[in-house]
Design an enzyme around this catalytic site. Structure first.
Site, short mmCIF file in Angstrom:
data_model
loop_
_atom_site.label_atom_id
_atom_site.label_comp_id
_atom_site.label_asym_id
_atom_site.label_seq_id
_atom_site.Cartn_x
_atom_site.Cartn_y
_atom_site.Cartn_z
N CYS A 95 48.07 16.06 -21.48
CA CYS A 95 49.21 16.03 -20.61
C CYS A 95 50.67 16.77 -20.83
O CYS A 95 50.70 17.19 -19.68
CB CYS A 95 49.49 14.21 -20.41
SG CYS A 95 49.95 13.61 -21.53
N HIS B 195 52.18 8.78 -22.15
CA HIS B 195 51.89 9.99 -21.10
C HIS B 195 52.84 11.10 -20.56
O HIS B 195 54.09 10.94 -21.00
CB HIS B 195 51.66 9.18 -19.60
CG HIS B 195 50.49 9.81 -18.74
ND1 HIS B 195 50.49 10.54 -18.48
CD2 HIS B 195 51.36 9.79 -17.26
CE1 HIS B 195 49.88 11.35 -17.34
NE2 HIS B 195 50.47 10.85 -17.41
N ASP C 102 52.57 14.87 -11.33
CA ASP C 102 51.51 13.94 -12.97
C ASP C 102 50.37 13.81 -12.19
O ASP C 102 49.20 13.61 -11.30
CB ASP C 102 51.92 12.30 -12.36
CG ASP C 102 51.18 10.92 -13.67
OD1 ASP C 102 50.23 12.00 -13.90
OD2 ASP C 102 51.04 10.37 -13.40
#
Length: 224
Positions: A27, A83, A101
């Site tokens: 990520c 994250h 996201d």
């Protein structure tokens, strides 16, 4: 928030999630290139000054987030070690700040308030070890200083825990090969009060500032 308002907010950018590069479990790199693409395509300020990389983690490296594509549950909850998302601050008072996201099943992008309500669920009662902290890093600094050689994705035998991206590793402007641990090491002890010096520090500190989930909306409403 009504579905029509969500559609309006999401339509403020014509770019779908599929337009951006996405490698599962990487990520931080996904957000790095998402920031660059928003800038290069004119969807953000040319210097990236309206963009922020936001690392989500805590002392225990156990952060529950809802509506994640990797989940096998109906509510989409995943317990990540960390994250990373992108937040775009909107200066127009009639526009919502946006969250990008690439691992979320929510509308892309989502209004910040909606994302906090549905994914972070700041009002949801949690044991203290699951409380989320947010390291907010200004994009111009992140794009200059972030580096990852992906060592965190290898097991003790040197095998990949998840297939890496095909492109070269990200090296910082100063030649640093790996500093991801500095960004994802987030402790509640480093949370800042939302004072003028905290808001100013996000523009000068390469590791940004750390806030709690209940400070997130206020931070973006106040930061320049």
């Amino acid at each position: 928030m009504s579905s029509s308002k969500l559609e309006l907010a999401a339509s403020e950018t014509p770019l779908a999630a599929s337009y951006f590069h996405h490698t599962p479990y990487y990520c931080e790199e996904n957000v790095y290139f998402l920031l660059r693409k928003l800038i290069d395509d004119g969807q953000a300020n040319s210097d990236g000054s309206d963009l922020f990389a936001v690392f989500i983690s805590n002392d225990k490296k156990q952060v529950p987030l809802w509506h994640q594509k990797a989940s096998r549950r109906a509510d989409g909850i995943v317990l990540w070690d960390y994250h990373v998302i992108c937040v775009q601050k909107r200066k127009d008072g009639n526009s919502s700040h946006l969250v990008f996201d690439l691992d979320s099943s929510l509308p892309f992008p989502s209004p910040l308030a909606y994302y906090i309500s549905e994914t972070v669920r700041a009002s949801f009662p949690l044991f203290s070890e699951f409380e989320r902290c947010f390291r907010i890093v200004h994009a111009p600094l992140f794009l200059r200083f972030f580096a990852s050689d992906r060592r965190h994705m290898k097991d003790d035998s040197g095998n990949w825990m998840a297939e890496p991206p095909s492109y070269n590793v990200i090296t910082a402007e100063d030649g640093t090969a790996h500093n991801l641990n500095d960004y994802m090491s987030i402790s509640s002890a480093t949370v800042k009060n939302l004072e003028a010096d905290t808001l100013a520090a996000v523009h000068t500190e390469k590791l940004g500032v750390v806030v709690r989930s209940d400070q997130l909306e206020e931070f973006f409403s106040q930061v320049s």
